[in-house]
Write a protein that holds these residues in place. Sequence first.
Motif, PDB file in Angstrom:
ATOM      1  N   ALA A  26     -30.233  22.960   3.053  1.00 11.02           N
ATOM      2  CA  ALA A  26     -29.658  22.990   1.704  1.00 11.02           C
ATOM      3  C   ALA A  26     -30.271  24.074   0.830  1.00 11.02           C
ATOM      4  O   ALA A  26     -29.561  24.835   0.153  1.00 11.02           O
ATOM      5  N   GLN A  27     -31.590  24.159   0.831  1.00 12.00           N
ATOM      6  CA  GLN A  27     -32.258  25.165   0.009  1.00 12.00           C
ATOM      7  C   GLN A  27     -31.931  26.573   0.500  1.00 12.00           C
ATOM      8  O   GLN A  27     -31.658  27.475  -0.299  1.00 12.00           O
ATOM      9  N   ALA A  28     -31.933  26.754   1.822  1.00 11.89           N
ATOM     10  CA  ALA A  28     -31.646  28.074   2.392  1.00 11.89           C
ATOM     11  C   ALA A  28     -30.205  28.485   2.129  1.00 11.89           C
ATOM     12  O   ALA A  28     -29.925  29.656   1.849  1.00 11.89           O
ATOM     13  N   LEU A  29     -29.272  27.521   2.186  1.00  8.35           N
ATOM     14  CA  LEU A  29     -27.870  27.823   1.887  1.00  8.35           C
ATOM     15  C   LEU A  29     -27.711  28.267   0.436  1.00  8.35           C
ATOM     16  O   LEU A  29     -26.949  29.192   0.127  1.00  8.35           O
ATOM     17  N   ASP A  30     -28.415  27.624  -0.458  1.00  7.09           N
ATOM     18  CA  ASP A  30     -28.326  27.964  -1.877  1.00  7.09           C
ATOM     19  C   ASP A  30     -28.898  29.349  -2.165  1.00  7.09           C
ATOM     20  O   ASP A  30     -28.328  30.123  -2.938  1.00  7.09           O
ATOM     21  N   LEU A  31     -30.002  29.681  -1.510  1.00 10.13           N
ATOM     22  CA  LEU A  31     -30.712  30.929  -1.803  1.00 10.13           C
ATOM     23  C   LEU A  31     -30.298  32.094  -0.910  1.00 10.13           C
ATOM     24  O   LEU A  31     -30.807  33.201  -1.058  1.00 10.13           O
ATOM     25  N   GLY A  32     -29.396  31.852   0.044  1.00  6.97           N
ATOM     26  CA  GLY A  32     -28.945  32.927   0.918  1.00  6.97           C
ATOM     27  C   GLY A  32     -29.869  33.196   2.078  1.00  6.97           C
ATOM     28  O   GLY A  32     -29.808  34.271   2.681  1.00  6.97           O
ATOM     29  N   GLN A  33     -30.695  32.229   2.432  1.00 12.26           N
ATOM     30  CA  GLN A  33     -31.632  32.393   3.543  1.00 12.26           C
ATOM     31  C   GLN A  33     -31.124  31.759   4.828  1.00 12.26           C
ATOM     32  O   GLN A  33     -31.819  31.724   5.828  1.00 12.26           O
ATOM     33  N   CYS A  34     -29.903  31.275   4.799  1.00 12.24           N
ATOM     34  CA  CYS A  34     -29.260  30.702   5.978  1.00 12.24           C
ATOM     35  C   CYS A  34     -28.035  31.549   6.300  1.00 12.24           C
ATOM     36  O   CYS A  34     -27.313  31.977   5.394  1.00 12.24           O
ATOM     37  N   ASP A  35     -27.801  31.796   7.573  1.00 16.38           N
ATOM     38  CA  ASP A  35     -26.657  32.599   7.988  1.00 16.38           C
ATOM     39  C   ASP A  35     -25.367  31.899   7.567  1.00 16.38           C
ATOM     40  O   ASP A  35     -25.051  30.806   8.055  1.00 16.38           O
ATOM     41  N   PRO A  36     -24.594  32.502   6.658  1.00 14.04           N
ATOM     42  CA  PRO A  36     -23.360  31.842   6.201  1.00 14.04           C
ATOM     43  C   PRO A  36     -22.325  31.666   7.300  1.00 14.04           C
ATOM     44  O   PRO A  36     -21.400  30.864   7.158  1.00 14.04           O
ATOM     45  N   SER A  58     -25.086  31.513   0.311  1.00 12.74           N
ATOM     46  CA  SER A  58     -24.587  31.552   1.694  1.00 12.74           C
ATOM     47  C   SER A  58     -23.139  31.081   1.772  1.00 12.74           C
ATOM     48  O   SER A  58     -22.754  30.331   2.672  1.00 12.74           O
ATOM     49  N   SER A  59     -22.327  31.518   0.817  1.00 11.44           N
ATOM     50  CA  SER A  59     -20.928  31.086   0.761  1.00 11.44           C
ATOM     51  C   SER A  59     -19.953  32.223   1.055  1.00 11.44           C
ATOM     52  O   SER A  59     -18.745  32.048   0.900  1.00 11.44           O
ATOM     53  N   ASN A  60     -20.479  33.379   1.491  1.00  8.57           N
ATOM     54  CA  ASN A  60     -19.613  34.528   1.805  1.00  8.57           C
ATOM     55  C   ASN A  60     -18.669  34.846   0.641  1.00  8.57           C
ATOM     56  O   ASN A  60     -17.462  35.023   0.813  1.00  8.57           O
ATOM     57  N   THR A  61     -19.230  34.902  -0.560  1.00  7.61           N
ATOM     58  CA  THR A  61     -18.453  35.210  -1.755  1.00  7.61           C
ATOM     59  C   THR A  61     -18.554  36.701  -2.067  1.00  7.61           C
ATOM     60  O   THR A  61     -19.657  37.234  -2.215  1.00  7.61           O
ATOM     61  N   ALA A  62     -17.406  37.355  -2.154  1.00  6.54           N
ATOM     62  CA  ALA A  62     -17.374  38.809  -2.338  1.00  6.54           C
ATOM     63  C   ALA A  62     -16.092  39.180  -3.065  1.00  6.54           C
ATOM     64  O   ALA A  62     -15.277  38.317  -3.427  1.00  6.54           O
ATOM     65  N   ALA A  63     -15.906  40.477  -3.294  1.00  2.00           N
ATOM     66  CA  ALA A  63     -14.682  41.009  -3.888  1.00  2.00           C
ATOM     67  C   ALA A  63     -13.855  41.694  -2.804  1.00  2.00           C
ATOM     68  O   ALA A  63     -14.386  42.135  -1.781  1.00  2.00           O
ATOM     69  N   LEU A  64     -12.555  41.790  -3.049  1.00  2.00           N
ATOM     70  CA  LEU A  64     -11.651  42.466  -2.119  1.00  2.00           C
ATOM     71  C   LEU A  64     -10.873  43.550  -2.852  1.00  2.00           C
ATOM     72  O   LEU A  64     -10.300  43.297  -3.921  1.00  2.00           O
ATOM     73  N   ASP A  65     -10.853  44.746  -2.278  1.00  3.24           N
ATOM     74  CA  ASP A  65     -10.048  45.848  -2.798  1.00  3.24           C
ATOM     75  C   ASP A  65      -8.881  46.117  -1.858  1.00  3.24           C
ATOM     76  O   ASP A  65      -9.057  46.170  -0.632  1.00  3.24           O
ATOM     77  N   PHE A  66      -7.698  46.282  -2.442  1.00  3.57           N
ATOM     78  CA  PHE A  66      -6.485  46.576  -1.687  1.00  3.57           C
ATOM     79  C   PHE A  66      -6.056  48.008  -1.995  1.00  3.57           C
ATOM     80  O   PHE A  66      -5.694  48.323  -3.140  1.00  3.57           O
ATOM     81  N   LYS A  67      -6.100  48.854  -0.989  1.00  2.85           N
ATOM     82  CA  LYS A  67      -5.726  50.258  -1.154  1.00  2.85           C
ATOM     83  C   LYS A  67      -4.685  50.621  -0.101  1.00  2.85           C
ATOM     84  O   LYS A  67      -5.001  50.825   1.069  1.00  2.85           O
ATOM     85  N   GLN A  68      -3.437  50.609  -0.532  1.00  3.34           N
ATOM     86  CA  GLN A  68      -2.307  50.877   0.356  1.00  3.34           C
ATOM     87  C   GLN A  68      -2.343  49.969   1.588  1.00  3.34           C
ATOM     88  O   GLN A  68      -2.197  50.419   2.729  1.00  3.34           O
ATOM     89  N   VAL A  69      -2.539  48.706   1.327  1.00  2.00           N
ATOM     90  CA  VAL A  69      -2.577  47.699   2.394  1.00  2.00           C
ATOM     91  C   VAL A  69      -1.143  47.301   2.747  1.00  2.00           C
ATOM     92  O   VAL A  69      -0.394  46.835   1.883  1.00  2.00           O
ATOM     93  N   GLU A  70      -0.765  47.462   3.978  1.00  2.00           N
ATOM     94  CA  GLU A  70       0.585  47.124   4.431  1.00  2.00           C
ATOM     95  C   GLU A  70       0.572  45.779   5.154  1.00  2.00           C
ATOM     96  O   GLU A  70      -0.168  45.585   6.111  1.00  2.00           O
ATOM     97  N   VAL A  71       1.412  44.871   4.641  1.00  3.84           N
ATOM     98  CA  VAL A  71       1.501  43.521   5.200  1.00  3.84           C
ATOM     99  C   VAL A  71       2.967  43.217   5.491  1.00  3.84           C
ATOM    100  O   VAL A  71       3.837  43.443   4.641  1.00  3.84           O
ATOM    101  N   SER A  72       3.237  42.693   6.679  1.00  6.40           N
ATOM    102  CA  SER A  72       4.616  42.404   7.062  1.00  6.40           C
ATOM    103  C   SER A  72       5.076  41.069   6.479  1.00  6.40           C
ATOM    104  O   SER A  72       4.268  40.249   6.024  1.00  6.40           O
TER     105      SER A  72
END
Length: 356
Positions: free
Chosen positions: A14-24, A190-204
């Motif tokens: 629990a502590q490692a997950l909170d502080l980023g010391q556990c592999d997410p 350890s929640s894999n929280t990040a930002a996403l940039d879309f630059k000419q992303v093509e999706v079908s």
Amino acid sequence: MLDHALSQWLDAQAQALDLGQCDPQEVIARLATARVLRIGVPQNQGGSGGTAVDAVEGIARVARHSLAAAFVFWGQRAFIEYLLHSPNTALREQLLPSLLSGELAGATGLSNAMKFLSGIESLQVRAREQDDGWRLEGRLHWVTNLRKSGFVVAAAIEREEGGAPFVLAIPDAVAGLQRSDDLQLMGLQSSNTAALDFKQVEVSRDWLLHDDARVFLPAVRPAFLGLQCGMAIGLARQALSEVDGHLQDHRSILREPLLEQRQALEQTVDELKSGLLDGRFLAQPRALFQIRIGLAEAVAQALQLELQASGGKAYLSEYGSGFARRWRESAFVPIVTPSLVQLRAELQRQSRTAAV
């Protein structure tokens, strides 16, 4: 009851997950092994049956051990819920097995969309239509469960040519999609929280979840917010359990407020479950907003009571690390989208509209 092996692992990490010391990377795998991702998913679609209410309780049980793990659980389970509501059966059949097994991470990506639905902000990703799909531009500033080994993210998209916005599932492997480094959070690292940039992303068109966001978003909002409430429920229950453990004397002055808070919390939980089961939140989102606010306030009150029951021990590293983590976790509950400020603003807007 939560799987014993999962409970032990969460307590140890629990502590490692909170502080980023556990592999997410491990979080989804552990949840999948314990089969909690399947709660509330129909058996004929690979789940263990039950309803969204059961999934809320599953998230609450995880949150008693680690809010970081519960946050990831919520993101994964919310994306699964989107698939269950999507008319795109082929996409559901393609993605659901790997989401339930933990092989693939699902990121909700709809926090911006929920604020858009309430008129709080505009959509942050735009699309230009092409013969076989769309070309996307924009940015999602805060998305959880963007696991580096593979994810799919849901996003509401504004059409450049006008018309109803729509909702896409976007796989991580498409060209032009860029994931930032993990955001440096105060906790829940350890929640894999990040930002996403879309630059000419093509999706079908194969990745279309729904062609009208204004229809789809209200339909999934009860599950989106209801599952999110599981995090607050679990954290408040654990704090009150800690209070109970500190009170050796039944005549303690804190015994009565403990019983009052526990009763009030469970009454609010019952209201949440009842509304999810009978579907009233579809037509009455205001009631769900008020429950979400009430649960956040219950968390704050429970942590204050835990602090009072703990006394000076809460400030000793040897004894107070669990309390310090829960205190950081409690600070997240009011600001997770939609934040309490946004919900109160929406309630005020609705009251003014009704008065006109």
